[in-house]
Design an enzyme around this catalytic site. Structure first.
Site, short mmCIF file in Angstrom:
data_model
loop_
_atom_site.label_atom_id
_atom_site.label_comp_id
_atom_site.label_asym_id
_atom_site.label_seq_id
_atom_site.Cartn_x
_atom_site.Cartn_y
_atom_site.Cartn_z
N ASN A 121 36.24 34.11 47.06
CA ASN A 121 35.32 33.16 46.43
C ASN A 121 34.91 33.75 45.08
O ASN A 121 34.13 34.69 45.04
CB ASN A 121 34.10 32.99 47.36
CG ASN A 121 32.97 32.21 46.72
OD1 ASN A 121 33.16 31.57 45.68
ND2 ASN A 121 31.80 32.26 47.34
N SER A 170 29.65 41.57 50.96
CA SER A 170 29.99 42.92 50.50
C SER A 170 31.23 43.52 51.18
O SER A 170 31.28 44.73 51.43
CB SER A 170 28.78 43.85 50.63
OG SER A 170 27.72 43.38 49.81
N LYS A 221 33.12 32.44 42.86
CA LYS A 221 31.81 31.95 42.39
C LYS A 221 31.94 31.49 40.92
O LYS A 221 33.03 31.04 40.53
CB LYS A 221 30.73 33.02 42.57
CG LYS A 221 30.75 33.58 44.00
CD LYS A 221 29.56 34.38 44.37
CE LYS A 221 29.72 34.87 45.81
NZ LYS A 221 28.54 35.55 46.32
N HIS A 272 27.91 27.21 51.39
CA HIS A 272 27.65 28.60 51.03
C HIS A 272 26.14 28.80 50.85
O HIS A 272 25.44 27.89 50.37
CB HIS A 272 28.39 28.95 49.73
CG HIS A 272 28.36 30.42 49.43
ND1 HIS A 272 27.27 31.03 48.87
CD2 HIS A 272 29.26 31.40 49.66
CE1 HIS A 272 27.51 32.33 48.76
NE2 HIS A 272 28.72 32.57 49.23
N GLU A 307 28.13 34.72 57.04
CA GLU A 307 27.75 35.47 55.84
C GLU A 307 26.24 35.69 55.86
O GLU A 307 25.47 34.84 55.37
CB GLU A 307 28.13 34.68 54.58
CG GLU A 307 29.62 34.47 54.43
CD GLU A 307 30.00 34.35 52.95
OE1 GLU A 307 30.93 35.04 52.54
OE2 GLU A 307 29.36 33.57 52.22
N GLU A 319 24.47 30.27 48.70
CA GLU A 319 23.99 30.04 47.33
C GLU A 319 23.77 28.54 47.08
O GLU A 319 22.86 28.15 46.36
CB GLU A 319 24.96 30.67 46.32
CG GLU A 319 24.83 32.18 46.31
CD GLU A 319 26.09 32.94 45.92
OE1 GLU A 319 27.03 32.36 45.36
OE2 GLU A 319 26.12 34.17 46.20
N GLY A 334 26.62 40.14 48.03
CA GLY A 334 26.43 40.74 46.71
C GLY A 334 25.51 41.95 46.73
O GLY A 334 25.02 42.37 45.69
#
Ligand code: PGA
Length: 250
Positions: free
Chosen positions: A9, A211, A11, A93, A165, A95, A171
């Protein structure tokens, strides 16, 4: 036997030149007993179609709008993705949930629209640090899986992908441990068993994301309920990304 899957991904990363370099490197991946998927930004999907055609790598989108066409300024439909050769689409996701206010209901519409267009959704679920501290991980993940897949048939459920996730690991440079990830992935499989039965829960692929990198990917791949990884930052480093795919093949 579930086929391992390594998905990247990007992003909001990769201008035209960066995308070209990364896609050209990924095009060199050798076939084997695992699937390789990249999800660049929308602006690089046509490049992915050109550069990954006839390679082992498949490509997908990071988001979609759940209508085929119409007055939805700024949005992209599953049919448009399909016309660019996309076979995958990330849905829900964290985010998107956190920064863009996506609800379980909207994510469910996206999952169904993606399936209707013949693409495979990668449904992302996961708890925040606070929710984990409060012992809510199982209930959050269960709600996100059940709501995200509401109205999906067993046949469709068997071919989609779920990515666990945990928000606190994304991240962060610090992944969940393999044992923590396995525990939640096994709950997700149980949840799929309750909703869709044995066959589906045995077939559905469940990824871990947060990560993941070249150093820790093998730890996750060894776990019985983890079938691969959804990789953000490390998927922007071609050599490391391909090495993770090679690990999954082995
Ligand atoms: P990360 O992101 O690998 O950079 O933690 C994972 C993701 O958000 O899918």
């Amino acid at each position: 036997m579930r086929r391992p899957l390594i998905a990247g991904n990007w992003k909001m990363n990769g201008d035209r030149q960066e995308a070209e370099a990364l896609l050209k490197a990924i095009a060199g991946a050798e076939p084997g007993k695992a699937d390789l998927v990249v999800c660049p930004p929308f602006t690089a999907l046509a490049q992915a179609q050109d550069l990954l055609r006839d390679t082992v790598a498949q490509w997908g989108a990071q988001n979609v709008y759940p209508e085929p066409a119409g007055a939805y300024t700024g949005e992209i439909s599953p049919q448009m993705l399909q016309s660019l050769g996309c076979r995958w689409c990330i849905c829900g996701h964290s985010e998107r949930r956190q920064l863009f206010g996506e609800t379980d209901e909207l994510i469910n519409r996206k999952v169904k629209a993606v399936l209707d267009a013949g693409l495979t959704p990668i449904l992302c679920v996961g708890e925040s640090a606070e929710e984990r501290q409060n012992g809510q991980t199982a209930s959050i993940v269960q709600r996100e899986v059940e709501a995200g897949l509401s109205g999906v048939s067993a046949e469709e459920a068997a071919r989609l992908v779920i990515a666990y996730e945990p928000i606190w690991a994304i991240g962060a440079g610090q992944a969940a441990t393999a044992a923590e990830a396995e525990e939640v992935c096994s709950w997700i499989r149980e949840c799929m068993f309750r909703c869709f039965g044995t066959e589906v829960s045995g077939q559905v692929r469940i990824l871990y994301g947060g990560s993941v990198n070249g150093r820790n990917v093998s730890d996750f791949l060894k776990e019985p309920d983890i079938d691969g990884a959804l990789i953000g930052g490390a998927s922007l480093r071609a050599e490391e990304f391909i090495s993770m795919y090679n690990r999954a093949k082995a």
